[in-house]
Enzyme design. Structure first.
Site, PDB file in Angstrom:
ATOM      1  N   GLU A 123       0.823  -1.203   0.000  1.00 17.59           N
ATOM      2  CA  GLU A 123       0.000   0.000   0.000  1.00 17.59           C
ATOM      3  C   GLU A 123       0.863   1.262   0.000  1.00 17.59           C
ATOM      4  O   GLU A 123       0.517   2.249  -0.650  1.00 17.59           O
ATOM      5  CB  GLU A 123      -0.958  -0.005   1.191  1.00 17.59           C
ATOM      6  CG  GLU A 123      -2.054  -1.049   1.094  1.00 17.59           C
ATOM      7  CD  GLU A 123      -2.981  -0.831  -0.095  1.00 17.59           C
ATOM      8  OE1 GLU A 123      -3.038   0.294  -0.630  1.00 17.59           O
ATOM      9  OE2 GLU A 123      -3.652  -1.797  -0.506  1.00 17.59           O
ATOM     10  N   CYS A 150     -13.010  -0.006 -16.506  1.00 17.60           N
ATOM     11  CA  CYS A 150     -13.605   1.337 -16.424  1.00 17.60           C
ATOM     12  C   CYS A 150     -12.488   2.378 -16.416  1.00 17.60           C
ATOM     13  O   CYS A 150     -12.297   3.122 -15.448  1.00 17.60           O
ATOM     14  CB  CYS A 150     -14.479   1.448 -15.178  1.00 17.60           C
ATOM     15  SG  CYS A 150     -15.588   2.860 -15.161  1.00 17.60           S
ATOM     16  N   CYS A 174     -17.786  -4.631 -19.716  1.00 15.68           N
ATOM     17  CA  CYS A 174     -18.025  -4.301 -18.307  1.00 15.68           C
ATOM     18  C   CYS A 174     -19.108  -5.205 -17.725  1.00 15.68           C
ATOM     19  O   CYS A 174     -20.202  -5.328 -18.293  1.00 15.68           O
ATOM     20  CB  CYS A 174     -18.435  -2.836 -18.166  1.00 15.68           C
ATOM     21  SG  CYS A 174     -18.775  -2.360 -16.459  1.00 15.68           S
ATOM     22  N   CYS A 195     -25.186   0.635 -15.065  1.00 15.92           N
ATOM     23  CA  CYS A 195     -24.384   1.852 -15.083  1.00 15.92           C
ATOM     24  C   CYS A 195     -25.242   3.078 -15.411  1.00 15.92           C
ATOM     25  O   CYS A 195     -25.800   3.191 -16.507  1.00 15.92           O
ATOM     26  CB  CYS A 195     -23.261   1.713 -16.109  1.00 15.92           C
ATOM     27  SG  CYS A 195     -22.209   3.176 -16.219  1.00 15.92           S
TER      28      CYS A 195
END
Length: 288
Positions: A35, A190, A200, A206
């Protein structure tokens, strides 16, 4: 939005990239390091650095025992090298306060150097299976399009967390998968400039697609160009120090041919101020 979560989970299980931090048994320390490295840095650049870092320092205690200069040197060209110093400080804190283990509690995670709200939630979710919304740039783009019908997300806001929390299933394990799936969808399908809407898995849900893909503008802050910037000068200084014997060089020799003398001076002064370099008796070095 249970239907959206179900679609994301099904898609992710078949399409998730094989990344080190997603493998069983990777461990909380590896997740924390990943991270730190992934902040403003593409995955493809992070993976080899992450693997080298963990091979050298497989535990917080191992990194804490090393000099800060070694952390900066190992960081190499990942960019934003203060992250290396923060990670080293966090490792010392983990050794001294938590018995060398990465905590799972958000408050404890937030007390570590360099750990902000996003990183704390990401570690709690992906290392320990806690149930929290985790929202990165890719997730924010998915939420903006699928939920809000906008072409691009606005600046980061508290509503992003609320929107993601509304998508998460009740179960912590399923919620962790949905968090990861939303990130993966934004990273691989996306996309910001050329979204792959035809493949998608949530295109039928969407709001942006239903509205006809309107251009709703982009108010995000743009990062200044790297070429010719103070960041480039700072990187050049650190490269000299990493590659010099003893991680030190006479100050007068450090990027002495830099075309902008004032920028060179600013870069060196800022590195010293940030603790990434030190100067004594005319010698510039990485932190001891």
């Amino acid at each position: 939005m249970p239907d959206l979560a179900t679609a994301l989970i099904a898609w992710y299980r078949d399409n998730a990239r094989d990344l080190p931090w997603r493998r069983p048994g990777f461990g909380a320390w590896g997740v924390l390091v990943s991270e730190f490295m992934l902040q403003q840095t593409p995955v493809i650049r992070v993976v080899p650095h992450l693997e080298a870092w963990l091979a050298r320092w497989p535990t917080p205690a191992a990194l804490a025992a090393a000099a800060p200069a070694e952390a900066v040197r190992q960081w190499a060209n990942l960019g934003y090298p203060r992250r290396a110093l923060w990670l080293h400080r966090a490792a010392v804190q983990l050794r001294d306060r938590h018995g060398g283990e990465v905590p799972r509690d958000l408050t404890d995670l937030l007390a570590l150097s360099g750990v902000g709200a996003y990183t704390a939630r990401a570690v709690a979710v992906f290392a320990y299976g806690e149930r929290h919304p985790v929202v990165d740039t890719n997730t924010r783009r998915v939420l903006a399009r699928v939920v809000e019908g906008r072409s691009q997300p606005g600046p980061p806001a508290a509503r992003d967390l609320a929107a993601m929390a509304a998508v998460l299933p009740a179960g912590p394990a399923e919620a962790a998968v949905v968090n990861a799936a939303a990130m993966e969808l934004g990273a691989t399908v996306c996309l910001a400039r050329v979204p792959r809407c035809e493949v998608c898995p949530v295109k039928d849900r969407c709001a942006w697609r239903r509205a006809g893909y309107p251009d709703t503008g982009d108010t995000r802050r743009r990062q200044a160009a790297y070429e010719g910037s103070d960041r480039q000068a700072r990187g050049a200084v650190l490269r000299v120090l990493r590659e010099s014997p003893g991680h030190a060089s006479p100050l007068v020799d450090v990027i002495s041919d830099w075309p902008d003398a004032a920028q060179r001076a600013r870069a060196i002064a800022s590195l010293i101020a940030d603790g990434l370099a030190g100067e004594a008796d005319g010698v510039l070095s990485l932190p001891s």
